[in-house]
Design an enzyme around this catalytic site. Sequence first.
Site, PDB file in Angstrom:
ATOM      1  N   LYS A 212      -5.891   5.745  -8.543  1.00  0.00           N
ATOM      2  CA  LYS A 212      -5.574   4.439  -7.424  1.00  0.00           C
ATOM      3  C   LYS A 212      -6.402   4.337  -6.277  1.00  0.00           C
ATOM      4  CE  LYS A 212      -1.894   3.756  -4.004  1.00  0.00           C
ATOM      5  NZ  LYS A 212      -0.482   4.269  -3.449  1.00  0.00           N
ATOM      6  N   GLU A 257       6.075   2.951   7.903  1.00  0.00           N
ATOM      7  CA  GLU A 257       5.601   4.264   7.152  1.00  0.00           C
ATOM      8  C   GLU A 257       5.515   5.412   8.205  1.00  0.00           C
ATOM      9  OE1 GLU A 257       3.115   6.081   3.466  1.00  0.00           O
ATOM     10  OE2 GLU A 257       3.109   3.785   4.011  1.00  0.00           O
ATOM     11  N   GLU A 303       2.372   3.851  -8.957  1.00  0.00           N
ATOM     12  CA  GLU A 303       1.511   3.702  -7.453  1.00  0.00           C
ATOM     13  C   GLU A 303       2.637   4.701  -6.648  1.00  0.00           C
ATOM     14  OE1 GLU A 303       0.881   0.795  -3.428  1.00  0.00           O
ATOM     15  OE2 GLU A 303       1.460  -0.137  -5.586  1.00  0.00           O
ATOM     16  N   GLU A 442       0.357  -9.997  -2.169  1.00  0.00           N
ATOM     17  CA  GLU A 442       1.123  -9.030  -1.343  1.00  0.00           C
ATOM     18  C   GLU A 442       0.651  -8.733   0.011  1.00  0.00           C
ATOM     19  OE1 GLU A 442       1.170  -4.266  -1.899  1.00  0.00           O
ATOM     20  OE2 GLU A 442       1.699  -5.216  -3.773  1.00  0.00           O
TER      21      GLU A 442
END
Length: 456
Positions: A212, A257, A303, A442
């Site tokens: 990733k 986050e 992910e 996105e």
Amino acid sequence: MSATPHPAPVPPSGASAGTPVPAPEPPRLVVRTTRLDPLPGELTALVDLLPDERPLTWVRRGDGIVGWGEALRLDTYGPGRFADADAAWRAALARAVVRDEVRLPGSGPVAFGTFAFDDGGTGEAFDGSSPQGSLVVPRVVVGRRGDVTWMTTIAVDGTLEAPGDAGLAATARTPVHDPGRVTLTDGAVGARDWPAVVAEGVARIQAGELEKVVLARDVVATTERPVDPRWLLRRLAARYESCWTFSVAGMIGATPELLLRSEKGLVTSRVLAGTIRREPGMSDDDALLHAAHLARSSKDLEEHEFAVASVARSLAPFCSSMNVPDTPFVLHLPNVMHLASDVTAVLDPATRSSSLSLAAALHPSAAVCGTPTVAARDLIREIEGMDRSRYAGPVGWVGADGDGEWGIALRSAELADDPHHLRLFAGCGIVAASDPEAELAESEAKLVPMRWALGV
């Protein structure tokens, strides 16, 4: 503030050129915290107190801390930027005189901090001219936690006098102004070209080089009038109440986050990875259908799994026990929905770890870099095509006991030296099944909070 005593920047750890010169002794801080009358219940009550255009802010759901003025600033450099900041903060506290009558997280002496995503390297390209970490100790802090409101004053070689409510009421506030007309232009890599960057990342993953990588892009905003961060903060705090609205050393945003919260031996980290856009005007029923689709998406679950595993692996050496959820939940925000997991752990007291040292261990997580970390970071440096600066780096605050809250500087912008310009950032996690055009869409969704704050 030219009149503010500033210690020399903390030299990079491991400097090898000549004999290292010790950092000068920090000034003596005198800190007093007292309770205030309760603030109004509005989400923006703390932000509305900010008197000038260099605000320090960490607010969520109306609670948190804001600050202004600068009693002390500690700038750090290179790979040791976190450890150097931690050591410099401890040194400043060792000389401080503190009277804290509130004793809640965020009362007493606090430093607001922001750190670069990357360390800039240690070779010829790293000249040490620009700090990659900053701790800013304000002259005034106002905090609220539940029904308790307080003020902290921090003076250099001053007295323990506390101005209290009268002092807060007497604080002169310059008028807040909007940015006027705003135009957006491509940043380092244009929107048309960015899918090719993503495609290269996908190809490297499919070739087995890594699992990733998180790739980001920037957009430049030019404003008619000089940007007043307080205008942006008020809009973000009101609309994105479940996020942490922040402003430190030119970085401003509302991040969903939480890299970590360290409080009285308990560590919490909110991990986000896996995203779907929430279209304007979407009904609640449609939102639930999209959330269900996200929760079943193998690409997004993969992910997310990488991100959660990276946080758990990094926290493990510092903790005596840990709880990692088996499945994520869907976090609903006005512009997007995320797969989210709250990892909790009990800190091992033998490690004597501060929130800053934990942030150093966690950064960069797979949520903002990739897996494996070194391969992902190398690929970002190779193909991303822009300087992230402090985007996706830790931002937050640390207190006198080392506890604190650190988010990841997402949904954010960097204020330029020219007050008419900002860089807006957005990034996406790329795995083998990623579609470049979908990732571009996105990224556009993730630019919405800062665009909305500017009035675009």
